[in-house]
Design an enzyme around this catalytic site. Structure first.
Site, PDB file in Angstrom:
ATOM      1  N   GLY A  77       0.774  -1.247   0.000  1.00  0.00           N
ATOM      2  CA  GLY A  77       0.000   0.000   0.000  1.00  0.00           C
ATOM      3  C   GLY A  77       0.799   1.288   0.000  1.00  0.00           C
TER       4      GLY A  77
ATOM      5  N   ILE B 249       0.041   6.364   4.244  1.00  0.00           N
ATOM      6  CA  ILE B 249       0.066   5.860   5.625  1.00  0.00           C
ATOM      7  C   ILE B 249       0.999   4.646   5.711  1.00  0.00           C
ATOM      8  CG2 ILE B 249      -1.343   4.777   7.411  1.00  0.00           C
ATOM      9  CD1 ILE B 249      -3.665   6.590   6.516  1.00  0.00           C
TER      10      ILE B 249
ATOM     11  N   ASP C  12      -1.308  -6.353  -7.772  1.00  0.00           N
ATOM     12  CA  ASP C  12      -2.669  -5.815  -7.854  1.00  0.00           C
ATOM     13  C   ASP C  12      -3.491  -6.814  -7.060  1.00  0.00           C
ATOM     14  OD1 ASP C  12      -5.328  -5.375  -8.488  1.00  0.00           O
ATOM     15  OD2 ASP C  12      -4.903  -4.746 -10.535  1.00  0.00           O
ATOM     16  N   VAL C  13      -4.103  -6.364  -5.972  1.00  0.00           N
ATOM     17  CA  VAL C  13      -4.789  -7.315  -5.080  1.00  0.00           C
ATOM     18  C   VAL C  13      -5.950  -8.036  -5.768  1.00  0.00           C
ATOM     19  CG1 VAL C  13      -4.140  -6.246  -2.884  1.00  0.00           C
ATOM     20  CG2 VAL C  13      -6.205  -5.446  -4.092  1.00  0.00           C
TER      21      VAL C  13
ATOM     22  N   TYR D 238     -18.263  10.003   2.572  1.00  0.00           N
ATOM     23  CA  TYR D 238     -17.494   8.750   2.649  1.00  0.00           C
ATOM     24  C   TYR D 238     -18.259   7.595   1.992  1.00  0.00           C
ATOM     25  CZ  TYR D 238     -13.490   6.185   4.393  1.00  0.00           C
ATOM     26  OH  TYR D 238     -12.344   5.446   4.475  1.00  0.00           O
TER      27      TYR D 238
ATOM     28  N   LYS E 233     -15.551  -0.021   4.798  1.00  0.00           N
ATOM     29  CA  LYS E 233     -14.766  -0.073   6.044  1.00  0.00           C
ATOM     30  C   LYS E 233     -15.519  -0.864   7.127  1.00  0.00           C
ATOM     31  CE  LYS E 233     -11.081   2.191   4.744  1.00  0.00           C
ATOM     32  NZ  LYS E 233      -9.916   1.395   4.278  1.00  0.00           N
TER      33      LYS E 233
ATOM     34  N   ILE F  41      -6.159  12.040   6.892  1.00  0.00           N
ATOM     35  CA  ILE F  41      -4.804  12.503   6.523  1.00  0.00           C
ATOM     36  C   ILE F  41      -4.797  12.742   5.018  1.00  0.00           C
ATOM     37  CG2 ILE F  41      -2.355  11.844   6.396  1.00  0.00           C
ATOM     38  CD1 ILE F  41      -2.765  10.074   8.807  1.00  0.00           C
ATOM     39  N   LYS F  42      -4.141  13.826   4.603  1.00  0.00           N
ATOM     40  CA  LYS F  42      -4.103  14.142   3.172  1.00  0.00           C
ATOM     41  C   LYS F  42      -3.177  13.158   2.443  1.00  0.00           C
ATOM     42  CE  LYS F  42      -3.645  18.113   0.223  1.00  0.00           C
ATOM     43  NZ  LYS F  42      -2.528  18.911  -0.165  1.00  0.00           N
ATOM     44  N   THR F  43      -3.758  12.235   1.703  1.00  0.00           N
ATOM     45  CA  THR F  43      -2.986  11.271   0.908  1.00  0.00           C
ATOM     46  C   THR F  43      -3.624  11.200  -0.482  1.00  0.00           C
ATOM     47  OG1 THR F  43      -4.418   9.437   1.518  1.00  0.00           O
ATOM     48  CG2 THR F  43      -2.503   9.805   2.936  1.00  0.00           C
TER      49      THR F  43
ATOM     50  N   ALA G  82      -5.186   8.621  -1.825  1.00  0.00           N
ATOM     51  CA  ALA G  82      -6.512   7.997  -1.725  1.00  0.00           C
ATOM     52  C   ALA G  82      -7.525   9.002  -1.189  1.00  0.00           C
ATOM     53  CB  ALA G  82      -6.456   6.766  -0.818  1.00  0.00           C
TER      54      ALA G  82
HETATM   55  N1  LIG Z   1      -5.927   9.098   4.331  1.00  0.00           N
HETATM   56  C1  LIG Z   1      -6.893   8.973   5.229  1.00  0.00           C
HETATM   57  O1  LIG Z   1      -7.505   9.960   5.662  1.00  0.00           O
HETATM   58  C2  LIG Z   1      -7.246   7.617   5.764  1.00  0.00           C
HETATM   59  C3  LIG Z   1      -7.922   7.521   6.993  1.00  0.00           C
HETATM   60  C4  LIG Z   1      -8.252   6.266   7.489  1.00  0.00           C
HETATM   61  C5  LIG Z   1      -7.932   5.130   6.754  1.00  0.00           C
HETATM   62  N2  LIG Z   1      -7.268   5.250   5.561  1.00  0.00           N
HETATM   63  C6  LIG Z   1      -6.934   4.029   4.835  1.00  0.00           C
HETATM   64  O2  LIG Z   1      -5.526   3.880   4.784  1.00  0.00           O
HETATM   65  C7  LIG Z   1      -5.218   2.997   3.701  1.00  0.00           C
HETATM   66  C8  LIG Z   1      -4.065   3.595   2.900  1.00  0.00           C
HETATM   67  O3  LIG Z   1      -4.509   4.755   2.224  1.00  0.00           O
HETATM   68  P1  LIG Z   1      -3.709   6.140   2.194  1.00  0.00           P
HETATM   69  O4  LIG Z   1      -4.631   7.168   2.727  1.00  0.00           O
HETATM   70  O5  LIG Z   1      -2.364   5.973   2.781  1.00  0.00           O
HETATM   71  O6  LIG Z   1      -3.623   6.458   0.625  1.00  0.00           O
HETATM   72  P2  LIG Z   1      -2.576   5.982  -0.511  1.00  0.00           P
HETATM   73  O7  LIG Z   1      -3.192   6.427  -1.796  1.00  0.00           O
HETATM   74  O8  LIG Z   1      -1.228   6.474  -0.202  1.00  0.00           O
HETATM   75  O9  LIG Z   1      -2.596   4.401  -0.402  1.00  0.00           O
HETATM   76  C9  LIG Z   1      -3.593   3.600  -0.996  1.00  0.00           C
HETATM   77  C10 LIG Z   1      -2.862   2.445  -1.637  1.00  0.00           C
HETATM   78  O10 LIG Z   1      -3.786   1.498  -2.177  1.00  0.00           O
HETATM   79  C11 LIG Z   1      -3.138   0.948  -3.307  1.00  0.00           C
HETATM   80  N3  LIG Z   1      -4.094   0.254  -4.163  1.00  0.00           N
HETATM   81  C12 LIG Z   1      -5.252   0.709  -4.712  1.00  0.00           C
HETATM   82  N4  LIG Z   1      -5.807  -0.250  -5.476  1.00  0.00           N
HETATM   83  C13 LIG Z   1      -4.985  -1.341  -5.414  1.00  0.00           C
HETATM   84  C14 LIG Z   1      -5.000  -2.640  -5.982  1.00  0.00           C
HETATM   85  N5  LIG Z   1      -5.982  -3.030  -6.794  1.00  0.00           N
HETATM   86  N6  LIG Z   1      -3.990  -3.494  -5.675  1.00  0.00           N
HETATM   87  C15 LIG Z   1      -2.985  -3.115  -4.856  1.00  0.00           C
HETATM   88  N7  LIG Z   1      -2.898  -1.903  -4.284  1.00  0.00           N
HETATM   89  C16 LIG Z   1      -3.896  -1.026  -4.564  1.00  0.00           C
HETATM   90  C17 LIG Z   1      -2.526   2.159  -3.995  1.00  0.00           C
HETATM   91  O11 LIG Z   1      -1.519   1.763  -4.899  1.00  0.00           O
HETATM   92  C18 LIG Z   1      -1.945   2.896  -2.784  1.00  0.00           C
HETATM   93  O12 LIG Z   1      -0.628   2.481  -2.548  1.00  0.00           O
HETATM   94  C19 LIG Z   1      -6.519   2.818   2.921  1.00  0.00           C
HETATM   95  O13 LIG Z   1      -7.127   1.604   3.326  1.00  0.00           O
HETATM   96  C20 LIG Z   1      -7.359   3.995   3.383  1.00  0.00           C
HETATM   97  O14 LIG Z   1      -8.749   3.778   3.251  1.00  0.00           O
HETATM   98  C21 LIG Z   1      -6.914   6.468   5.064  1.00  0.00           C
END
Ligand SMILES: NC(=O)c1ccc[n+]([C@@H]2O[C@H](COP(=O)([O-])OP(=O)(O)OC[C@H]3O[C@@H](n4cnc5c(N)ncnc54)[C@H](O)[C@@H]3O)[C@@H](O)[C@H]2O)c1
Length: 273
Positions: A12, A19, A63-64, A154, A161, A190-192, A194
Site C-alpha cells: 500500500g 500511511i 494488484d490485489v 465517505y 470499512k 490525513i491528506k494522501t 486515496a
Molecule cells: N488518508 C486517510 O484519511 C485515511 C484515513 C483512514 C484510513 N485510511 C486508509 O488507509 C489505507 C491507505 O490509504 P492512504 O490514505 O495511505 O492512501 P494511498 O493512496 O497512499 O494508499 C492507498 C494504496 O492502495 C493501493 N491500491 C489501490 N488499489 C490497489 C489494488 N488493486 N492493488 C494493490 N494496491 C492497490 C494504492 O496503490 C496505494 O498504494 C486505505 O485503506 C485507506 O482507506 C486512510
C-alpha cells in the site's frame, strides 16, 4: 528496538504521503526488515526509491485483484525471507463519483469495485501469505470512522470499512489458534492520494482538527508508531481490535466548535452570544 529481527511485507505504499510509508518507516526505526509491493509501473517508480531508503531491494508487483500476483507472493517471500512476522494491508479504492454524490445513487459497479479492492483483498492477501507466516505473526489493516458512523461523502467507502472491520474479527478468530493476530487501525483523516478522491476532504480535515480532543490532525508518524506497536510483540495479546488513532475524535457525541458568520471557528455556545 521492538522490531529487531522481524521481517514483514508492506502493501500500500504509493508515495511518501502514504500511511503505509509512515508505518514502514516506524517499523524500520524499530529494526524491521521489509519487502514492498507496487500496484503498477507508474507506482513502481515511486516505491523502488522508498524501499531503498528503508533498506530494502525487495519489491513485488501486486494488484490485489489479480490472482496470478497473489499466487506469486508466497514463493517470492519464501525465496527472499523464509518466514515473515508481519503484514501491512493499506489498500483501498472506490470510483471518485461514488465519493461525491448521495450514497443512494451508488452504482452496483462502484459498490463491487470498492468491496473487492478495499475489503476482499484483506481476506485474499491473508490467505495468500499464510504459508509464509511465522508463529505469532501480526497482520494490520487500515480503517476509518466512516465505517462505524456517518461521515459526509465517505459513502460506499464507509460501507466497505464496516465490512473490513468485520473481516478483521472473523480472520482474528480463524487465525487465532495458530497464534496469528489480525487488527485494524482506524486512522484520523490525513491528506494522501486515496483521500484526495473524497469530496470536501479539506473541510473534513479542518473539522477534525478543531474538534478532536488533541486539537490537531494525525500525521503518518502518529499512525506509524501505533502501527509498529500492533505489528510487534508488544501487542502479543491484542487481536480482532479496531484501534482508533485519531486524536480522540471518535469519542465525541457532539462537537465543541463550529464556524461563525465570518467563517472563523468559535465554541458552539459562544456562537449564540
Ligand atoms: N488518508 C486517510 O484519511 C485515511 C484515513 C483512514 C484510513 N485510511 C486508509 O488507509 C489505507 C491507505 O490509504 P492512504 O490514505 O495511505 O492512501 P494511498 O493512496 O497512499 O494508499 C492507498 C494504496 O492502495 C493501493 N491500491 C489501490 N488499489 C490497489 C489494488 N488493486 N492493488 C494493490 N494496491 C492497490 C494504492 O496503490 C496505494 O498504494 C486505505 O485503506 C485507506 O482507506 C486512510
Amino acid at each position: 528496538m521492538i522490531m529487531q529481527g522481524k521481517k514483514g511485507l508492506i502493501v500500500g505504499v504509493a508515495n511518501k504521503m502514504s500511511i503505509a510509508y509512515g508505518i514502514a518507516a516506524a517499523c524500520k526505526n524499530q529494526g524491521a526488515d521489509m519487502a514492498f509491493t507496487f500496484l503498477n509501473d507508474a507506482i513502481k517508480k515511486r516505491v523502488e526509491p522508498i524501499a531503498n531508503e528503508l533498506g530494502s531491494d525487495k519489491i513485488y508487483e501486486l494488484d490485489v485483484n489479480n490472482d496470478e500476483h497473489l499466487n506469486a507472493l508466497a514463493p517470492q517471500i519464501e525465496r527472499d525471507f523464509g518466514k515473515i512476522d508481519f503484514v501491512l494491508h493499506a489498500v483501498a479504492f472506490a470510483p471518485k463519483q461514488a465519493l461525491e454524490n448521495d450514497f443512494i445513487n451508488t452504482t452496483k459497479d462502484a459498490f463491487n469495485v470498492a468491496m473487492e479492492t478495499s475489503v476482499y483483498s484483506l481476506v485474499s492477501l491473508t490467505r495468500a501469505v499464510l504459508p509464509t507466516l511465522s508463529k505469532d505473526a501480526s497482520i494490520l489493516t487500515l480503517s476509518y470512522l466512516g465505517g462505524a458512523k456517518y461521515v459526509p461523502h465517505y459513502n460506499v467507502m464507509g460501507v466497505a470499512k464496516a465490512a473490513l472491520e468485520s473481516c478483521v474479527r472473523y480472520l482474528a478468530r480463524d487465525l487465532g489458534a495458530s497464534g496469528v493476530r489480525v487488527n485494524a487501525i482506524s486512522a484520523g483523516p490525513i491528506k494522501t492520494l486515496a483521500a484526495s478522491g473524497i469530496g470536501d476532504f479539506k473541510m473534513i480535515l479542518r473539522y477534525n482538527e478543531i474538534n478532536a480532543p488533541l486539537k490537531r490532525n494525525m500525521s503518518i508518524e502518529d499512525i506509524g508508531k501505533s502501527g509498529a506497536y500492533l505489528l510487534s510483540d508488544l501487542a502479543s495479546g491484542v487481536t480482532g481490535e479496531i484501534h482508533y488513532v485519531d486524536g480522540g475524535y471518535n469519542i465525541l457525541g457532539m462537537a465543541d466548535v463550529g464556524l461563525d458568520d465570518d467563517g472563523k471557528t468559535a465554541l458552539l455556545w459562544d456562537l449564540q452570544k
